[in-house]
Design an enzyme around this catalytic site. Sequence first.
Site, PDB file in Angstrom:
ATOM      1  N   HIS A 114      30.343  37.830  46.276  1.00 31.73           N
ATOM      2  CA  HIS A 114      30.532  38.076  44.782  1.00 31.73           C
ATOM      3  C   HIS A 114      29.742  37.159  44.305  1.00 31.73           C
ATOM      4  CE1 HIS A 114      33.860  40.371  46.011  1.00 31.73           C
ATOM      5  NE2 HIS A 114      34.418  40.495  44.995  1.00 31.73           N
ATOM      6  N   GLU A 156      29.439  36.688  38.508  1.00 36.65           N
ATOM      7  CA  GLU A 156      30.245  37.675  37.798  1.00 36.65           C
ATOM      8  C   GLU A 156      30.941  36.872  36.612  1.00 36.65           C
ATOM      9  OE1 GLU A 156      34.067  40.903  38.644  1.00 36.65           O
ATOM     10  OE2 GLU A 156      33.730  38.977  40.168  1.00 36.65           O
ATOM     11  N   HIS A 204      32.115  48.387  48.166  1.00 41.21           N
ATOM     12  CA  HIS A 204      32.713  47.238  47.594  1.00 41.21           C
ATOM     13  C   HIS A 204      34.107  47.676  47.018  1.00 41.21           C
ATOM     14  CE1 HIS A 204      32.471  43.140  45.192  1.00 41.21           C
ATOM     15  NE2 HIS A 204      33.529  43.714  44.760  1.00 41.21           N
ATOM     16  N   HIS A 227      38.619  46.313  47.102  1.00 39.67           N
ATOM     17  CA  HIS A 227      39.633  45.300  47.422  1.00 39.67           C
ATOM     18  C   HIS A 227      40.913  45.960  47.973  1.00 39.67           C
ATOM     19  CE1 HIS A 227      37.430  41.448  46.108  1.00 39.67           C
ATOM     20  NE2 HIS A 227      37.002  42.551  45.249  1.00 39.67           N
ATOM     21  N   TRP A 269      43.480  43.418  38.490  1.00 40.89           N
ATOM     22  CA  TRP A 269      42.085  43.184  37.539  1.00 40.89           C
ATOM     23  C   TRP A 269      41.964  44.749  36.954  1.00 40.89           C
ATOM     24  CZ3 TRP A 269      42.562  41.525  42.498  1.00 40.89           C
ATOM     25  CH2 TRP A 269      42.400  40.025  42.751  1.00 40.89           C
ATOM     26  N   GLN A 274      38.201  33.997  47.638  1.00 42.08           N
ATOM     27  CA  GLN A 274      38.702  34.377  46.342  1.00 42.08           C
ATOM     28  C   GLN A 274      38.733  33.365  45.382  1.00 42.08           C
ATOM     29  OE1 GLN A 274      39.539  37.721  44.078  1.00 42.08           O
ATOM     30  NE2 GLN A 274      38.498  35.893  43.003  1.00 42.08           N
ATOM     31  N   ASP A 295      35.513  49.137  43.356  1.00 37.52           N
ATOM     32  CA  ASP A 295      36.042  47.723  43.259  1.00 37.52           C
ATOM     33  C   ASP A 295      37.588  47.771  43.231  1.00 37.52           C
ATOM     34  OD1 ASP A 295      36.191  45.034  42.956  1.00 37.52           O
ATOM     35  OD2 ASP A 295      35.233  44.724  41.159  1.00 37.52           O
TER      36      ASP A 295
END
Length: 461
Positions: A248, A251, A96, A98, A353, A190, A347
């Site tokens: 996802h 979350e 996982h 991005h 983030w 997203q 992640d």
Amino acid sequence: MLATGWMRGVRRAMPRARSMSSFEYKAGNDIVIRNALVWANDVTEYSLHHLTICGRSGKIKEIQPGCEHVDEPKEGGPYVIDAGGGLVTPTFAEPHLHLDAVFLGKAWPNKSGTLVEGIANWDMAKVNLTANDVIARASTAVKWMVACGTTRIRTHADTGCPVGVEALIELKQSLSKQSLADIQIVGFPQDGILTSDKNRNDFDWAVQAGIDAVGGIPHIERTYNEGTESLKIVFDTAEKIGLKVDVHCDETDDPHSKHIETVCAHTMDRSMGGHVVAGHCTAMHSYNGPAANKIITSIVRSGVQIITNPLDSVVLQGRFDDYPKRRGLTRVPELLNAGGVVGVGHDSVCDPWYPLGVGNIMDAAYMVVHLCHLSGQEEMRRVFEMLVSDNHMPFGGQPRIQVGETALLLVHSLSDPVDILRMRRLPLFVIHNGRIVATNSQPVSTVLSQEFDLGVIPQTF
């Protein structure tokens, strides 16, 4: 779980893994790894082995027990590595990530530390991205991760940024030709699928662009019912095209967010167990006991794999809490004890983030040990096992260290997986598809002119 005496009978001196060859390694050379402890999930005691890898095929062609003499390497012969009693494991896998957003954190800092601001900053950043920029940042992150021992990477690509999707597909093809790493791409909406016509159109385009899995984010849709509807779209699309599913899911700190139930139901109804991943599932930490037990039972029955992302989750979750503040992770120990398949992801790497990280998946695993109270010896070994076993599930399963299998191997400087995790010690050699693709130096510290290996506990203690 494996017994804590798994090293019984093996001398626990500090391994000194090193190359024995005086000549430079070249792609196509056979590789001999001698005096290695070979990892196996279900073995409690290890003995020393020699492994031979065929440079042409990239496959393991011989595994012999013992530590007998090996002829000194000669030019034109196999490249010889003396593992010195160090552990040899499968390479790590990253389930996982991005890649489209890596290294954008400084330009788009998350001042509140919330998931909401991270998404908002990314929405502004992605408008001006170029393919060259995405490829340059993502390829750098991949090199960092390969150096840390990860050669299989599943990345999410925001379907609302077609430039990023196309760039990551191009990067995937380039890395495959280089045989540096295996990349899978998830088409990840997203901003949701049903939140606007544009988002739906972008999603429909991306899933046909050459990706590997269909993503979703039901808790971000406008209503709970639309979140449920979005999951049907995700599964219908994946089933129609023949792709896997990676969403996802939940979350949030909201205990009422239970879209994972719908994910499990679709997975069972469509017989897709083993092909569906649900990332984060952080709301599970806020469920009451009966609700959590029911959902964990469904997860195990359905064969859905849960990916916890502790670095991001502990930073982003609990931001609306006073005290006590929730840790923000899904229920890893309970899932493992129930027989669930759990992976751990990094992640983010320095993105809008999460502002930290070097792409070392052991950092995420180390955080799992702390935040999930998995500090027993067997528990820590199980967390390490996630990196070399469970994390490989999205890629078809764990690479096997057997004759005839493609060599995806790490040669470690330490013999105990708990010590490797404790020190987050980088592997000395990273072997992908039978080729050495990365090396790291044996670390040495000096205090008052005395050299020592920081973190290695002397045997006399």
